[in-house]
Scaffold this active site. Structure first.
Site, PDB file in Angstrom:
ATOM      1  N   ASP A  17       0.857  -1.181   0.000  1.00  0.00           N
ATOM      2  CA  ASP A  17       0.000   0.000   0.000  1.00  0.00           C
ATOM      3  C   ASP A  17       0.898   1.238   0.000  1.00  0.00           C
ATOM      4  OD1 ASP A  17      -1.762   2.074   0.555  1.00  0.00           O
ATOM      5  OD2 ASP A  17      -2.974   0.884   1.949  1.00  0.00           O
ATOM      6  N   HIS A  18       0.863   1.988  -1.097  1.00  0.00           N
ATOM      7  CA  HIS A  18       1.761   3.128  -1.256  1.00  0.00           C
ATOM      8  C   HIS A  18       1.400   4.295  -0.341  1.00  0.00           C
ATOM      9  CE1 HIS A  18       5.047   5.061  -2.988  1.00  0.00           C
ATOM     10  NE2 HIS A  18       4.704   5.146  -4.261  1.00  0.00           N
TER      11      HIS A  18
END
Length: 549
Positions: free
Chosen positions: A520-521
């Site tokens: 998850d950026h």
């Protein structure tokens, strides 16, 4: 009190229909024209309204039952009525149609009249999430023994049989298929006195006339002794009160009230996905569809897949057969879709030289036979991931408060994606960082077996920090796994292959395992992902580092 019996009205030429939904719960107050039961033919559905106001006492049918015109559906308590005397001289002027010329008499003993009634509830299921009732295995009047299954519940990953905690006789079923329940929800009301099941047999009921509908007679005989002397009037809703006819004009599973609302809103019901039993569309489904369409209109970039679309009529092109997705398949699809839309995912690729790891693993074959444990590559991978999470705790977090905060976890539970006949399940191995390879291998084998047999409990699929999805046995060069929210990272493992590797003087055959790290950026940057992957590859390429931690 007068008990009115609602029966199946004229169906307009249709012989039999199916009971697909109960609109109310026993004990609820209803008014004239309030929907009581929803019936369905092979083409359309209809609500059966109540011609009277009162309190719904109980249903005389179960979901899935096939009924015909005149069959009894439910009992409604209407006001109060003076009980008739033996000669009938005290009957009220608005005389109801009685069950028989004489009031119901019982031979109930003192034990029967003081029978203890109890509510049997959903036990602790190991979580707070709602479970769906997918099957009710008992009916009103059944005698049950302790341990006998009452209902079957289903979470997003497993099914659970709920046993009876006491023996007794079923007085009332308080849930229906597709209902959502949690720990402590009441399922059935039972009489625990052993004498109670014999009450019906003790009723003094004259032989009914041949003209009386048999289903009404059956319902009459089931009247509870606790109600005393009652008069029961079979009621058939008038044709004008019915909100729809069984014409078969539509293939959409929705009640007349929902259809009317859809017409008023200008919504094509074929575009709406129903959440009820067998895909039935509820008012909430329609409202949610309209809400999503309005959001789409204000945000044109939103994917149309999030609000549905009209598909092709595939039958035009050849033979086909339609199949319903299982509940697990539907929920998995929904979760993956939600993750895809909500999580800005990045995937990084690498490969680990596992030549020495594989040789070491194979050398332990004899010891594995003595321990009755197979030491698979997955045990090494899971252990290496746990140690990497300790070294890079940014991957052991989860976002909270709508993404404005995060929690740092100080435990290490690893989920393992398992392919099963019922769909994708993710059992969780707990405290991986504190366990050795042999213990991990045993637990992995046990959990994978339970997943394939459908025996996992909800508690065994909760609390994961990170997920490993291995397709090593199936081949492939790599893939981009979808983050299993609320986790922020997942590792994809593809099939290891022998490749030539230049050692500085010559090419050597080495065994390389492809790895895919998705994250998850919002919480993890590319540099974080690079450091995580480098640490993991180092551990797998030189298993001596596994001992060092």
């Amino acid at each position: 009190m007068v008990l009115e019996v609602i029966v199946v009205p004229d169906l307009g030429g249709v012989d039999r229909v199916e009971v697909i939904e109960f609109s109310l719960m026993p004990g609820q107050t209803l008014g004239v024209d309030d929907a009581v039961v929803v019936l369905e033919s092979d083409k359309a559905s209809m609500d059966v309204p109540s011609p009277v106001s009162g309190i719904l006492q109980r249903y005389l049918v179960a979901e899935g039952d096939s009924v015909a015109v005149g069959d009894a559906l439910a009992e409604i308590a209407v006001g109060s009525a003076t009980t008739s005397s033996d000669n009938g001289s005290d009957e009220p002027s608005s005389e109801p149609t009685k069950l028989h010329d004489q009031p119901i008499e019982t031979a109930a003993s003192s034990e029967q009249s003081t029978a203890i009634e109890r509510l049997l509830r959903v036990p602790d299921t190991g979580g707070d999430s709602a479970l769906e009732v997918i099957e009710v295995t008992v009916a009103v009047g059944d005698t049950i023994a302790e341990g006998e299954t009452l209902v079957v519940l289903e979470s997003d990953k497993a099914t659970i049989d709920v046993p009876a905690s006491e023996s007794g006789s079923i007085l009332e079923i308080l849930v229906a298929e597709a209902d959502k329940v949690t720990s402590g929800t009441a399922l059935v009301r039972v009489a625990t006195n052993a004498e109670v099941p014999a009450v019906d047999a003790a009723l003094t009921i004259p032989e009914p006339s041949p003209a009386k509908n048999q289903s009404v007679v059956d319902s009459e005989a089931a009247v509870s002794v606790a109600t005393g002397t009652v008069a029961v009037t079979p009621l058939v809703p008038s044709a004008t009160a019915l909100s729809a006819v069984m014409s078969g004009a539509s293939e959409v599973y929705a009640g007349p009230a929902v259809r009317l609302l859809a017409r008023e809103l200008g919504v094509d019901l074929t575009l709406v996905t129903g959440s009820g039993a067998r895909g039935r569309i509820s008012r909430d489904d329609l409202n949610e569809f309209v809400k999503q369409r309005m959001e789409q209109a204000s945000n044109p970039s939103q994917s149309i897949s999030s609000v549905g679309w009209k598909v092709e009529d595939f039958a035009e092109f050849g033979a086909l057969k339609s199949h319903k997705m299982s509940n697990i398949q539907r929920l998995t699809a929904s979760a993956m879709h939600a993750s895809w839309e909500a999580v800005p995912r990045v995937t990084q690729f690498d490969e680990a030289d596992i030549t020495e790891l594989d040789a070491f693993r194979k050398s332990l074959g004899d010891e594995g036979q003595r321990r009755a444990v197979k030491l698979s590559p997955v045990a090494f991978i899971v252990k290496a991931v746990a140690l990497t999470l300790q070294a890079h705790p940014v991957f052991n977090r989860s976002l909270i408060d709508d993404g404005s905060s995060y929690v740092q976890k100080h435990y290490c539970h690893i989920g393992l994606a398992v392919d099963t006949p019922r769909g994708l399940l993710v059992p969780v191995v707990r405290d991986v960082d504190q366990k050795g390879l042999w213990q991990l291998a045993g637990e992995i084998t046990e959990l994978a077996g339970k997943a394939k047999e459908g025996k996992l409990t909800p508690a065994e699929m909760r609390g994961g920090c990170f997920t490993v999805s291995s397709l090593g046995a199936l081949g492939g060069l790599g893939f981009t796994p979808i983050v299993n929210t609320p986790e922020v990272g997942i590792l994809g493992v593809a099939k290891a292959q022998i490749k030539p590797h230049w050692d500085g003087t010559a090419f050597q055959p080495r065994l390389f395992m492809p790895l895919s790290l998705s994250y998850d950026h919002r919480l993890i940057n590319g540099a974080d992902g690079g450091r995580f992957m480098l640490h993991l590859v180092t551990l797998l390429s030189d298993i001596r580092h596994l001992a060092l931690g």
